[in-house]
Write a protein that holds these residues in place. Structure first.
Motif, PDB file in Angstrom:
ATOM      1  N   ALA A   1       0.815  -1.210   0.000  1.00 31.93           N
ATOM      2  CA  ALA A   1       0.000   0.000   0.000  1.00 31.93           C
ATOM      3  C   ALA A   1       0.853   1.267   0.000  1.00 31.93           C
ATOM      4  O   ALA A   1       0.525   2.252  -0.678  1.00 31.93           O
ATOM      5  N   VAL A   2       1.946   1.267   0.737  1.00 34.71           N
ATOM      6  CA  VAL A   2       2.806   2.467   0.793  1.00 34.71           C
ATOM      7  C   VAL A   2       3.438   2.724  -0.569  1.00 34.71           C
ATOM      8  O   VAL A   2       3.462   3.856  -1.068  1.00 34.71           O
TER       9      VAL A   2
ATOM     10  N   TYR B   1       2.275   1.685  -3.439  1.00 35.43           N
ATOM     11  CA  TYR B   1       1.171   2.056  -4.333  1.00 35.43           C
ATOM     12  C   TYR B   1       0.897   3.554  -4.216  1.00 35.43           C
ATOM     13  O   TYR B   1       0.772   4.264  -5.225  1.00 35.43           O
ATOM     14  N   ALA B   2       0.802   4.040  -2.983  1.00 30.73           N
ATOM     15  CA  ALA B   2       0.542   5.465  -2.758  1.00 30.73           C
ATOM     16  C   ALA B   2       1.666   6.331  -3.329  1.00 30.73           C
ATOM     17  O   ALA B   2       1.416   7.410  -3.879  1.00 30.73           O
ATOM     18  N   GLU B   3       2.894   5.857  -3.240  1.00 30.36           N
ATOM     19  CA  GLU B   3       4.039   6.649  -3.707  1.00 30.36           C
ATOM     20  C   GLU B   3       4.155   6.652  -5.224  1.00 30.36           C
ATOM     21  O   GLU B   3       4.471   7.693  -5.829  1.00 30.36           O
TER      22      GLU B   3
ATOM     23  N   THR C   1      -5.605   4.073  -2.480  1.00 28.46           N
ATOM     24  CA  THR C   1      -4.931   5.061  -1.632  1.00 28.46           C
ATOM     25  C   THR C   1      -5.362   6.486  -1.954  1.00 28.46           C
ATOM     26  O   THR C   1      -4.756   7.434  -1.466  1.00 28.46           O
TER      27      THR C   1
ATOM     28  N   ALA D   1      -5.205  -1.789   4.671  1.00 28.44           N
ATOM     29  CA  ALA D   1      -3.925  -1.100   4.502  1.00 28.44           C
ATOM     30  C   ALA D   1      -4.028   0.041   3.489  1.00 28.44           C
ATOM     31  O   ALA D   1      -3.446   1.116   3.672  1.00 28.44           O
ATOM     32  N   MET D   2      -4.778  -0.192   2.414  1.00 29.74           N
ATOM     33  CA  MET D   2      -4.985   0.866   1.434  1.00 29.74           C
ATOM     34  C   MET D   2      -5.793   2.007   2.048  1.00 29.74           C
ATOM     35  O   MET D   2      -5.524   3.198   1.808  1.00 29.74           O
TER      36      MET D   2
ATOM     37  N   GLU E   1      -3.658   4.361   4.065  1.00 30.52           N
ATOM     38  CA  GLU E   1      -2.903   5.308   3.240  1.00 30.52           C
ATOM     39  C   GLU E   1      -3.811   6.404   2.682  1.00 30.52           C
ATOM     40  O   GLU E   1      -3.417   7.560   2.581  1.00 30.52           O
TER      41      GLU E   1
ATOM     42  N   ARG F   1      -4.478   8.822   5.426  1.00 29.21           N
ATOM     43  CA  ARG F   1      -3.267   9.596   5.712  1.00 29.21           C
ATOM     44  C   ARG F   1      -3.090  10.710   4.688  1.00 29.21           C
ATOM     45  O   ARG F   1      -2.742  11.844   5.033  1.00 29.21           O
ATOM     46  N   ALA F   2      -3.332  10.396   3.415  1.00 32.00           N
ATOM     47  CA  ALA F   2      -3.161  11.386   2.357  1.00 32.00           C
ATOM     48  C   ALA F   2      -4.267  12.428   2.344  1.00 32.00           C
ATOM     49  O   ALA F   2      -4.028  13.606   2.031  1.00 32.00           O
TER      50      ALA F   2
END
Length: 255
Positions: A13-14, A16-18, A47, A69-70, A73, A76-77
């Motif tokens: 997930a991290v 993917y977000a990046e 995400t 998990a997604m 993220e 968070r975003a």
């Protein structure tokens, strides 16, 4: 196998977000054009890549995502967005509560035998269902070469301009008995791009389901071939470049 692929993203997930791109604003505007209002459900929101574009266009967005998990993220975003656990097959919203349901690189994971009725339920009269896919422009020579090197697991039929229409054309169809409630589907593509380096493009491809489910030796070998190819191409060998892309949209209107 389909459920294995669909559930593979949470572990990355991290990344993917990046590394995953956002969506061309013109494509999102076109997807929403016939909608009666701007209450939008981002379904399978991941995400928040599509969610962010919708917010920038002034939509009132609710995001629904099944993977915890997604969802972390996404929150968070975009901490101010209403982001709910749920799925296309069990949407946690009341009847007729949104003007449009959009799905970014997600509709192909939906079980439309169940999700079609759920989507029809939450849409207001005249509402829009639209799927969006970011696809690489394989009319560019080095993208066509990358497709050959990467293979179908890394770069599948929904990932390139030449094949995305055929690969997604039937995905809007809801369950039997609901088809008559929707108009004819429309497809369109809109120019897009993403600034990448060879390493970050390899990382992006590494977040695709076909790569995520590979045994580790096969995954390493596939990404290694892609990295070697990018290092050999003048367009991608050094520094940043723009990955030539389009955002493809499939939309259908509820009658």
């Amino acid at each position: 196998m389909r459920s294995l692929h669909a559930s593979s993203f949470g572990a990355e997930a991290v990344a993917y977000a990046e590394h995953r791109p956002d969506y061309a604003p013109a494509a999102v505007r076109w997807a929403l054009e016939p909608a009666p209002g701007l209450r939008v459900l981002d379904l399978g929101a991941g995400t928040g890549k599509l969610t962010g574009t919708l917010i920038a266009l002034g939509a009132d967005v609710i995001a629904v995502e099944p993977d915890p998990a997604m969802l972390i993220e996404l929150r968070r975003a975009l901490p101010d967005i209403r982001a709910l656990p749920g799925s296309a097959e069990a949407i946690p919203l009341p009847d007729g509560s949104v003007d449009a349901v959009l799905a970014g690189n997600a509709m192909h994971w939906f079980d439309m035998a169940v999700a079609g009725a759920e989507i029809a339920r939450v849409l207001a009269p005249g509402g829009i269902l639209a799927g969006l896919w970011n696809v690489m422009d394989d009319r560019v020579d080095w993208i066509a070469g990358l497709e050959r090197i990467g293979g179908r697991a890394a770069i599948g039929p929904r990932d390139t301009f030449s094949s995305w229409r055929a690969a997604t054309a039937g995905l809007h169809l809801p369950a039997a008995g609901l088809t008559a409630r929707f108009g004819l589907p429309e497809q369109a593509e809109f120019p897009h791009g993403q600034r990448r380096t060879a390493d970050s493009l390899v990382a992006t491809i590494g977040t695709r389901a076909g790569v995520l489910v590979m045994p580790e030796p096969e995954r390493a070998a596939t990404l290694g071939r892609i990295r070697a190819f990018l290092s050999s191409e003048s367009a991608t060998a050094s520094g940043e470049f723009t990955l030539p892309m389009l955002t493809g949209v499939l939309r259908v209107r509820q009658l």
